[in-house]
Design a protein around this motif. Structure first.
Motif, PDB file in Angstrom:
ATOM      1  N   HIS A 255      -9.293 -23.414 108.706  1.00 29.17           N
ATOM      2  CA  HIS A 255     -10.358 -24.452 109.377  1.00 29.17           C
ATOM      3  C   HIS A 255     -11.339 -23.771 109.915  1.00 29.17           C
ATOM      4  O   HIS A 255     -12.595 -23.891 109.679  1.00 29.17           O
ATOM      5  CB  HIS A 255      -9.933 -25.413 110.336  1.00 29.17           C
ATOM      6  N   ARG A 256     -11.060 -22.689 110.753  1.00 26.52           N
ATOM      7  CA  ARG A 256     -11.942 -21.954 111.514  1.00 26.52           C
ATOM      8  C   ARG A 256     -12.926 -21.269 110.404  1.00 26.52           C
ATOM      9  O   ARG A 256     -14.260 -21.117 110.550  1.00 26.52           O
ATOM     10  CB  ARG A 256     -11.325 -21.114 112.409  1.00 26.52           C
ATOM     11  N   ARG A 257     -12.435 -20.601 109.450  1.00 25.13           N
ATOM     12  CA  ARG A 257     -13.164 -20.015 108.319  1.00 25.13           C
ATOM     13  C   ARG A 257     -14.123 -20.831 107.772  1.00 25.13           C
ATOM     14  O   ARG A 257     -15.333 -20.472 107.683  1.00 25.13           O
ATOM     15  CB  ARG A 257     -12.324 -19.255 107.588  1.00 25.13           C
ATOM     16  N   ASN A 258     -13.640 -22.031 107.272  1.00 27.26           N
ATOM     17  CA  ASN A 258     -14.468 -23.129 106.696  1.00 27.26           C
ATOM     18  C   ASN A 258     -15.771 -23.410 107.574  1.00 27.26           C
ATOM     19  O   ASN A 258     -16.734 -23.451 107.156  1.00 27.26           O
ATOM     20  CB  ASN A 258     -13.831 -24.392 106.490  1.00 27.26           C
ATOM     21  N   MET A 259     -15.240 -23.848 108.965  1.00 28.25           N
ATOM     22  CA  MET A 259     -16.115 -24.090 109.896  1.00 28.25           C
ATOM     23  C   MET A 259     -17.498 -23.127 110.099  1.00 28.25           C
ATOM     24  O   MET A 259     -18.594 -23.267 110.141  1.00 28.25           O
ATOM     25  CB  MET A 259     -15.677 -24.587 111.191  1.00 28.25           C
ATOM     26  N   ALA A 260     -17.118 -21.745 110.017  1.00 34.42           N
ATOM     27  CA  ALA A 260     -17.902 -20.717 110.114  1.00 34.42           C
ATOM     28  C   ALA A 260     -18.730 -20.456 109.188  1.00 34.42           C
ATOM     29  O   ALA A 260     -19.939 -20.426 109.325  1.00 34.42           O
ATOM     30  CB  ALA A 260     -17.380 -19.320 110.142  1.00 34.42           C
ATOM     31  N   VAL A 261     -18.446 -20.730 107.609  1.00 35.16           N
ATOM     32  CA  VAL A 261     -19.264 -20.874 106.768  1.00 35.16           C
ATOM     33  C   VAL A 261     -20.322 -22.132 106.429  1.00 35.16           C
ATOM     34  O   VAL A 261     -21.349 -21.960 106.153  1.00 35.16           O
ATOM     35  CB  VAL A 261     -18.784 -20.535 105.286  1.00 35.16           C
ATOM     36  N   ILE A 262     -19.872 -23.352 107.202  1.00 40.56           N
ATOM     37  CA  ILE A 262     -20.865 -24.432 107.287  1.00 40.56           C
ATOM     38  C   ILE A 262     -21.801 -23.911 108.293  1.00 40.56           C
ATOM     39  O   ILE A 262     -22.846 -24.356 108.092  1.00 40.56           O
ATOM     40  CB  ILE A 262     -19.787 -25.587 107.530  1.00 40.56           C
ATOM     41  N   ASN A 263     -21.433 -23.461 109.533  1.00 34.34           N
ATOM     42  CA  ASN A 263     -22.435 -22.979 110.399  1.00 34.34           C
ATOM     43  C   ASN A 263     -23.491 -22.019 109.802  1.00 34.34           C
ATOM     44  O   ASN A 263     -24.882 -22.281 110.292  1.00 34.34           O
ATOM     45  CB  ASN A 263     -21.972 -22.429 111.411  1.00 34.34           C
ATOM     46  N   ASN A 264     -22.916 -21.132 109.075  1.00 26.05           N
ATOM     47  CA  ASN A 264     -24.053 -19.925 108.626  1.00 26.05           C
ATOM     48  C   ASN A 264     -23.448 -19.334 107.349  1.00 26.05           C
ATOM     49  O   ASN A 264     -22.158 -18.660 107.344  1.00 26.05           O
ATOM     50  CB  ASN A 264     -24.087 -18.999 109.777  1.00 26.05           C
ATOM     51  N   ASN A 265     -23.949 -19.674 106.293  1.00 23.67           N
ATOM     52  CA  ASN A 265     -23.480 -19.057 105.073  1.00 23.67           C
ATOM     53  C   ASN A 265     -23.213 -17.355 105.073  1.00 23.67           C
ATOM     54  O   ASN A 265     -22.661 -16.687 104.137  1.00 23.67           O
ATOM     55  CB  ASN A 265     -24.090 -19.489 103.757  1.00 23.67           C
ATOM     56  N   ASP A 266     -23.875 -16.674 105.877  1.00 27.40           N
ATOM     57  CA  ASP A 266     -23.666 -15.398 106.179  1.00 27.40           C
ATOM     58  C   ASP A 266     -22.128 -14.936 106.356  1.00 27.40           C
ATOM     59  O   ASP A 266     -21.996 -13.954 106.000  1.00 27.40           O
ATOM     60  CB  ASP A 266     -24.568 -14.739 107.244  1.00 27.40           C
ATOM     61  N   ASN A 267     -21.772 -16.105 106.733  1.00 28.72           N
ATOM     62  CA  ASN A 267     -20.150 -15.688 107.260  1.00 28.72           C
ATOM     63  C   ASN A 267     -19.463 -15.770 105.932  1.00 28.72           C
ATOM     64  O   ASN A 267     -17.945 -15.949 105.967  1.00 28.72           O
ATOM     65  CB  ASN A 267     -19.496 -16.732 108.189  1.00 28.72           C
ATOM     66  N   MET A 268     -19.820 -15.875 104.697  1.00 28.01           N
ATOM     67  CA  MET A 268     -19.177 -15.809 103.512  1.00 28.01           C
ATOM     68  C   MET A 268     -18.306 -14.541 103.414  1.00 28.01           C
ATOM     69  O   MET A 268     -17.285 -14.550 102.750  1.00 28.01           O
ATOM     70  CB  MET A 268     -20.069 -15.645 102.475  1.00 28.01           C
ATOM     71  N   SER A 269     -18.844 -13.586 104.161  1.00 25.19           N
ATOM     72  CA  SER A 269     -17.894 -12.170 104.090  1.00 25.19           C
ATOM     73  C   SER A 269     -16.564 -12.324 104.906  1.00 25.19           C
ATOM     74  O   SER A 269     -15.720 -11.369 104.276  1.00 25.19           O
ATOM     75  CB  SER A 269     -18.609 -11.027 104.790  1.00 25.19           C
ATOM     76  N   HIS A 270     -16.373 -13.149 105.329  1.00 26.16           N
ATOM     77  CA  HIS A 270     -14.884 -13.526 106.154  1.00 26.16           C
ATOM     78  C   HIS A 270     -14.394 -14.922 105.635  1.00 26.16           C
ATOM     79  O   HIS A 270     -13.403 -15.408 106.234  1.00 26.16           O
ATOM     80  CB  HIS A 270     -15.161 -13.660 107.567  1.00 26.16           C
ATOM     81  N   TRP A 271     -15.058 -15.422 104.395  1.00 28.62           N
ATOM     82  CA  TRP A 271     -14.475 -16.670 104.227  1.00 28.62           C
ATOM     83  C   TRP A 271     -13.037 -16.413 103.372  1.00 28.62           C
ATOM     84  O   TRP A 271     -12.995 -16.680 102.285  1.00 28.62           O
ATOM     85  CB  TRP A 271     -15.491 -17.443 103.426  1.00 28.62           C
ATOM     86  N   SER A 272     -12.055 -16.465 104.023  1.00 29.78           N
ATOM     87  CA  SER A 272     -10.665 -16.521 103.650  1.00 29.78           C
ATOM     88  C   SER A 272     -10.395 -17.688 103.150  1.00 29.78           C
ATOM     89  O   SER A 272      -8.934 -17.797 102.746  1.00 29.78           O
ATOM     90  CB  SER A 272      -9.816 -15.547 104.427  1.00 29.78           C
ATOM     91  N   SER A 273     -10.615 -18.888 103.277  1.00 30.69           N
ATOM     92  CA  SER A 273     -10.293 -20.104 103.202  1.00 30.69           C
ATOM     93  C   SER A 273      -9.822 -20.263 101.846  1.00 30.69           C
ATOM     94  O   SER A 273      -8.719 -21.028 101.740  1.00 30.69           O
ATOM     95  CB  SER A 273     -11.119 -21.188 103.744  1.00 30.69           C
TER      96      SER A 273
END
Length: 378
Positions: A255-273
């Motif tokens: 859930h944390r990884r999903n919420m991170a990309v919703i906040n900022n799609n730059d976090n796609m680098s960590h999107w392990s969801s």
């Protein structure tokens, strides 16, 4: 100054470190929490090869560089001022190695990683940690001032090294508690309280070291930066299964990884969801704990993961940005419709957790042309 190692830094996902903030603050108060890493070869016969062109059209907060002592690339320049080669030379390497084995600093711990040792250093004891290490290892690490700048508002940073006994150093930011993750969807703020997040962050960083050790063994020699990140969360899941009563904390990471990309799609680098969802729906805790060694577990599961190619990642990133960025001009339900099914599948569990099943399904139907048939199929 001779440089024995260059570092590649992986930008971390954003988390909120305060429990109550305004909607405007929430949009701007996310901090990196899971940490830059460095990568080097762990075997004298193995040079680690990493892709550096993943998501070329996305902006990241850090750049990447790689150096192998076996195959030096002098044209690459480090972004950090590394420790001078003769630093700490007044103490012999043998004495430092013996000191590392016999001396226990306050709050300094170590962890076994693939037959080697990883030193866990609080940021305020980093300089003392350096004194516990052989010169050959110290030369591969940034100075005290540089590591403070590198850590910044992150929870930790892991720095692999080339050594026969030491896998790397993990620096911990003991002044930055990670309490919750928040996200804004259609102007409403949703918050997920995070349990044991500092422990999960540490397991994620240890996972980087474990996976580097498995390159050329249970894992391919060549891994992309993105693969390094989601594989670190696969290790985290293996640790959760072995050291807790259930997989709840692994779902929290999902859930944390999903919420991170919703906040900022730059976090796609960590999107392990996507990978975590597959693992958590195909393996129960009792399945995972049958693997006493992580090396056996990752050798078994890695070939089963569906790969996400660069083009797909960029298109999903564009779809996320279009869907969740505030101020989007008008709804386009068919935007990137060929990527909607994958995104809906991965985001739906998190949206249901935050909004409730009925509200989440209704929101998805309003946003995506493909949502109706997917939700009805359930």
């Amino acid at each position: 100054m001779q440089i024995s190692a260059l570092y590649f830094l992986i930008s971390a996902v954003s988390v909120s470190v305060s429990v109550s903030v305004s909607a405007m603050d929430m949009a701007n108060a996310d901090f990196d929490s899971s940490l830059p890493i460095t990568s080097t070869a762990n075997s004298p016969n193995l040079a680690v090869s990493l892709d550096t062109d993943l998501l070329p059209n996305l902006k990241h907060s850090t750049d990447y560089a790689l150096q192998s002592e076996l195959e030096p690339e002098p044209e690459l320049k480090p972004e950090l001022d590394l420790v001078e080669q003769d630093s700490y030379s007044q103490v012999s390497s043998k004495t430092l190695a013996e000191s590392f084995k016999s001396t226990k600093l306050h709050s300094v711990r170590s962890e076994s990683v693939a037959g080697k040792t990883a030193l866990l250093c609080p940021i305020d004891e980093y300089e003392q940690c350096l004194w516990q290490l052989p010169n050959t290892v110290v030369r591969q690490l940034p100075s005290d001032d540089a590591i403070i700048l590198t850590l910044g508002l992150r929870s930790a940073v892991v720095m692999p090294v080339i050594d026969s006994e030491i896998a790397g150093v993990i620096v911990l930011n003991n002044l930055l508690p990670v309490l919750s993750q928040s996200v804004v969807v259609d102007g409403d703020i949703y918050q997920l309280d995070l349990a044991k997040q500092s422990q999960l962050t540490l397991w994620h960083e240890i996972g980087h070291l474990e996976n580097i050790a498995q390159q050329g063994r249970g894992l391919p020699i060549r891994l992309s930066h993105y693969e390094h990140e989601w594989l670190a969360d696969i290790y985290l899941t293996w640790r959760v299964a072995h050291q807790t009563q259930n997989l709840t904390l692994a779902w929290q990471q999902f859930h944390r990884r999903n919420m991170a990309v919703i906040n900022n799609n730059d976090n796609m680098s960590h999107w392990s969801s996507p990978q975590l969802l597959w693992l958590l729906t195909h393996y129960k805790q009792e399945d995972i704990i049958q693997y006493d060694e992580y090396s056996d577990f990752v050798t078994e599961v890695y070939p089963q993961f569906l790969s996400i190619e660069n083009t797909e990642m960029m298109e999903i990133s564009s779809l996320i940005q279009r869907t969740f960025t505030s101020g989007t001009s008008q709804p386009l339900p068919r935007y990137m419709f060929w990527r909607q099914a994958r995104l809906i599948e991965v985001l739906q569990p998190t949206l249901v957790m935050l909004m409730g099943s009925s509200s989440a399904d209704q929101w998805l139907i309003e946003q995506f042309s493909e949502a109706t048939k997917l939700i009805n199929a359930e």
